[in-house]
Design an enzyme around this catalytic site. Structure first.
Site, PDB file in Angstrom:
ATOM      1  N   ASP A 290       0.809  -1.219   0.000  1.00 26.67           N
ATOM      2  CA  ASP A 290       0.000   0.000   0.000  1.00 26.67           C
ATOM      3  C   ASP A 290       0.846   1.275   0.000  1.00 26.67           C
ATOM      4  O   ASP A 290       1.818   1.386   0.750  1.00 26.67           O
ATOM      5  CB  ASP A 290      -0.895  -0.009   1.256  1.00 26.67           C
ATOM      6  CG  ASP A 290      -1.822   1.173   1.295  1.00 26.67           C
ATOM      7  OD1 ASP A 290      -2.630   1.302   0.380  1.00 26.67           O
ATOM      8  OD2 ASP A 290      -1.721   1.986   2.242  1.00 26.67           O
ATOM      9  N   GLU A 332       1.235  -0.731  -5.161  1.00 24.59           N
ATOM     10  CA  GLU A 332       0.143   0.215  -5.360  1.00 24.59           C
ATOM     11  C   GLU A 332       0.781   1.594  -5.440  1.00 24.59           C
ATOM     12  O   GLU A 332       1.022   2.250  -4.433  1.00 24.59           O
ATOM     13  CB  GLU A 332      -0.854   0.163  -4.195  1.00 24.59           C
ATOM     14  CG  GLU A 332      -2.131   0.918  -4.482  1.00 24.59           C
ATOM     15  CD  GLU A 332      -2.366   2.169  -3.653  1.00 24.59           C
ATOM     16  OE1 GLU A 332      -3.287   2.918  -3.970  1.00 24.59           O
ATOM     17  OE2 GLU A 332      -1.627   2.416  -2.667  1.00 24.59           O
TER      18      GLU A 332
HETATM   19  C1  GLC Z   1      -4.056   3.449  -0.600  1.00 29.67           C
HETATM   20  C2  GLC Z   1      -5.459   2.900  -0.454  1.00 29.67           C
HETATM   21  C3  GLC Z   1      -6.387   3.994  -0.055  1.00 29.67           C
HETATM   22  C4  GLC Z   1      -5.916   4.600   1.241  1.00 29.67           C
HETATM   23  C5  GLC Z   1      -4.439   5.014   1.151  1.00 29.67           C
HETATM   24  C6  GLC Z   1      -3.868   5.280   2.510  1.00 29.67           C
HETATM   25  O1  GLC Z   1      -3.959   4.357  -1.619  1.00 29.67           O
HETATM   26  O2  GLC Z   1      -5.868   2.297  -1.656  1.00 29.67           O
HETATM   27  O3  GLC Z   1      -7.707   3.547   0.047  1.00 29.67           O
HETATM   28  O4  GLC Z   1      -6.692   5.718   1.555  1.00 29.67           O
HETATM   29  O5  GLC Z   1      -3.634   3.993   0.605  1.00 29.67           O
HETATM   30  O6  GLC Z   1      -3.621   4.087   3.187  1.00 29.67           O
END
Ligand code: GLC
Length: 635
Positions: A290, A332
């Site tokens: 993440d 991500e």
């Molecule tokens: C990522 C997640 C998102 C979240 C962010 C902070 O981008 O997909 O939903 O708000 O991380 O953890």
């Protein structure tokens, strides 16, 4: 400075660590474990070199490394036989996730099935759909009611009580595995919640725990950092810091209850490595890494995508190679495409969200012009060997228009104004728009804005416009045929619409992403086998695509070759396979469109459209596509 080479230094450090392992109770079995040792031999140097680079200036560097390898050894000792068997299997089939049989699904445990027991009961449905990969959105202990959809983690070893227990998660992982489905969980490691016990201790002023976060006594340093950082959730707080009760300031990129971990402290790396390996031993197959872009901070930079982030990820990856070898990473990084690609490497993240393709699929639907998407497939699709995109249409998040301005300008589009158009289009502030999206983090200061909304609502199903179903299937046809792992946001396959009930919940009303995180659409699922209903038509279309994908080897792997259709409304790309090639054509226009026969002169004359089952003689007459029609032409 030491004049020994890195190899020599690593060898000496390893000898020292083994000596230390011998002394501790981790040592005995591990030292006799040939498999562990062979892998340690291969990967230790990566970890050592990165540790030396990032933390070599500190006098606790070697001690931290000793502790880290102890964590690693202990974790391997605890890894059960079933998981070790998978480790072995995947070693002999290292590109297993590139198969055309792979199909992903993602859902919230509570919203989709109430709890882990409910998810287990849905396994027969996942099999009906053909899933081989299931991403459960964050399910760990988190503050209530505000927790950013679970992305504020208070403990990586405890499940949110309403969802179940860690034992149930372990059991679910086993059941999924039996059903041929890999488990995907988030590793939220850029930040913890302010209720994590590290954060609580830090807030109490404990120096050791304060050093795990970016905490400063006053605004001097924070303000200096903020001169070059971006505001990510401006609706929540301005800048990158928030003030603690005792007057100090803590780094908070996202919500004020999510505090960024300080990876310039090796104790943080070690602590998070332990959490990661603990989860790996529960039976996680893929970690969704993440918010990777934000993990390292450096004054006078935007503190995004810094080179040190890649080092951290490589070190985490090397640890998995040693102690949980079958576990893979998906990055991500929803950032500029030049940066996205930097995370994709077998030694770093083997998988990555294809956020550019996702956003440009929507761009092409809005403009009825496939040029930007076509350029992205041609230019930005092919990634390192053995790595794969996760291709999707919608996620739980907003859509950000992360295309490159330079790419856009080559096609005569000016980045800022084009984004403005797209935002207006998708929130239905553009004449004739079919989309029913909602703005997210609309920042009047910078003009930045992103879009929330489900696939069906963005595609026009909510506004009852014609062509909505065709658009949904067209978008999914691209995700299903561009290689890697296609990912379905569960509910999309029955045309789930926006859910506006979040507006009645004070803990959610300010975060429009909840509009595209609806509850399990029971009545829609009940209609899925009836093709006289809208859910039934969408479901049949998606199932057909899944069936074709799973039976067409050309759609495996990740290589796509651009195909210039000569008609800007029609996207073309080829998927070369072992014996033949599949040419995919997608018409983004609301009208029928042609491709002249001259485009096909270099091809065999007849081919089969896998989608319709019809034979087509391309060289004879060219090809006509109905509005939003797509063809997968095998020749
Ligand atoms: C990522 C997640 C998102 C979240 C962010 C902070 O981008 O997909 O939903 O708000 O991380 O953890």
């Amino acid at each position: 400075m030491n004049s020994l080479s890195v190899e020599q230094q690593a060898r000496a450090a390893k000898a020292y660590i083994i000596q230390e392992l011998n002394k501790s109770n981790v040592g005995i079995n591990i030292l006799q474990d040939k498999d562990f040792f062979t892998r340690l031999d291969v990967h230790f140097i990566t970890i050592f070199a990165i540790f030396a680079e990032l933390y070599g200036y500190r006098n606790d560097c070697l001690d931290q490394l000793v502790d880290l390898i102890k964590v690693c050894g202990k974790s391997w000792q605890e890894r059960n036989l079933e998981l070790r068997k998978i480790d072995k299997q995947r070693e002999s089939e290292p590109e297993w996730y590139m198969s055309n049989r792979m199909l992903g699904g993602v859902c919230y445990v509570d919203r989709y099935a109430n709890n882990l027991a409910g998810i287990k009961q849905r396994i027969p449905y996942f099999q009906e759909l053909g899933l081989t990969y299931l991403h459960l959105m964050p399910l760990f202990l988190a503050p209530q009611p505000l927790n950013d959809g679970g992305y504020a983690v208070s403990s990586y070893r405890d499940i949110q009580p309403e969802l179940g227990t860690i034992e149930e998660l372990r059991d679910l992982a086993t059941e999924l595995r039996k059903a041929g489905i890999s488990l995907v969980l988030d590793l939220v490691f850029n930040h913890t919640s302010n209720e994590h016990h590290w954060a609580r201790k830090a807030a109490e002023g404990c120096p050791e725990h304060s050093a795990m976060y970016w905490i400063f006594p006053d605004r001097t340093v924070p303000s200096a950092f903020e001169r070059s950082t971006r505001e990510i959730f401006p609706d929540d707080h301005a800048g990158s810091f928030i003030q603690l009760a005792d007057g100090r300031f803590v780094w908070s990129t996202f919500y004020h209850f999510q505090w960024d971990l300080n990876y310039s402290n090796p104790a943080v790396f070690r602590a998070m490595a332990a959490e990661m390996l603990y989860l790996a031993n529960i039976g996680v197959d893929f970690f969704r890494m993440d918010a990777v872009a934000f993990m390292w901070k450096q004054m006078n930079t935007d503190c995004e995508n810094l080179p040190e982030v890649h080092k951290l990820l490589r070190a985490f990856n090397a640890l998995c190679r040693i102690a949980a070898p079958s576990v893979l990473f998906k990055s991500e990084a929803i950032v500029h495409p030049d940066f996205v690609v930097q995370y994709i490497d077998r030694d770093e993240c083997q998988l990555s969200y294809n956020s550019l393709q996702m956003a440009l699929t929507w761009e092409a639907l809005a403009t009825r012009d496939a040029s930007m998407l076509s350029q992205a497939i041609e230019r930005r699709h092919n990634i390192a060997r053995g790595c794969a995109w996760v291709n999707y249409v919608r996620s739980h998040d907003d859509i950000g228009w992360t295309f490159s301005d330079e790419d856009a300008s080559e096609l005569g589009k000016e980045g800022a104004s084009h984004r403005k158009f797209l935002n207006a289009f998708f929130v239905n502030r553009y004449p004739g728009s079919f989309a029913r999206g909602v703005p997210f983090q609309d920042n009047p200061k910078t003009g930045d804005c992103r879009i929330s909304g489900t696939t069906a609502s963005l595609a026009g199903l909510e506004s009852m416009q014609d062509h909505a179903i065709e658009r949904i299937l067209l978008a999914y046809s691209i995700a299903m045929s561009t290689g890697g792992i296609p990912l379905i946001y569960l509910g999309d396959e029955v045309g789930q619409l926006n859910d506006y009930t979040y507006l009645n919940d004070p803990a959610k009303m300010d975060d429009s992403r909840w509009v595209n995180r609806p509850f399990y659409p029971k009545s829609r699922y009940a209609e899925r086998h009836d093709e006289n209903t809208i859910p039934g038509r969408i479901y049949a279309g998606i199932k057909h695509l899944i069936h074709l994908r799973k039976t067409t080897v050309e759609l495996a792997g990740g290589r796509a070759v651009g195909f210039y259709t000569g008609n800007s409304t029609i996207l073309g790309y080829q998927r070369p396979g072992p014996r033949s090639t599949v040419l995919c054509l997608c018409n983004f226009s609301d009208e029928p469109q042609w491709i002249g026969k001259e485009r096909f002169m270099a091809m065999p004359s007849t081919c089969e459209d896998l989608v319709s089952g019809h034979k087509i003689d391309l060289r004879q007459a060219g090809v006509q596509l109905r509005a939003h029609q797509f063809m997968w032409l095998k020749h």
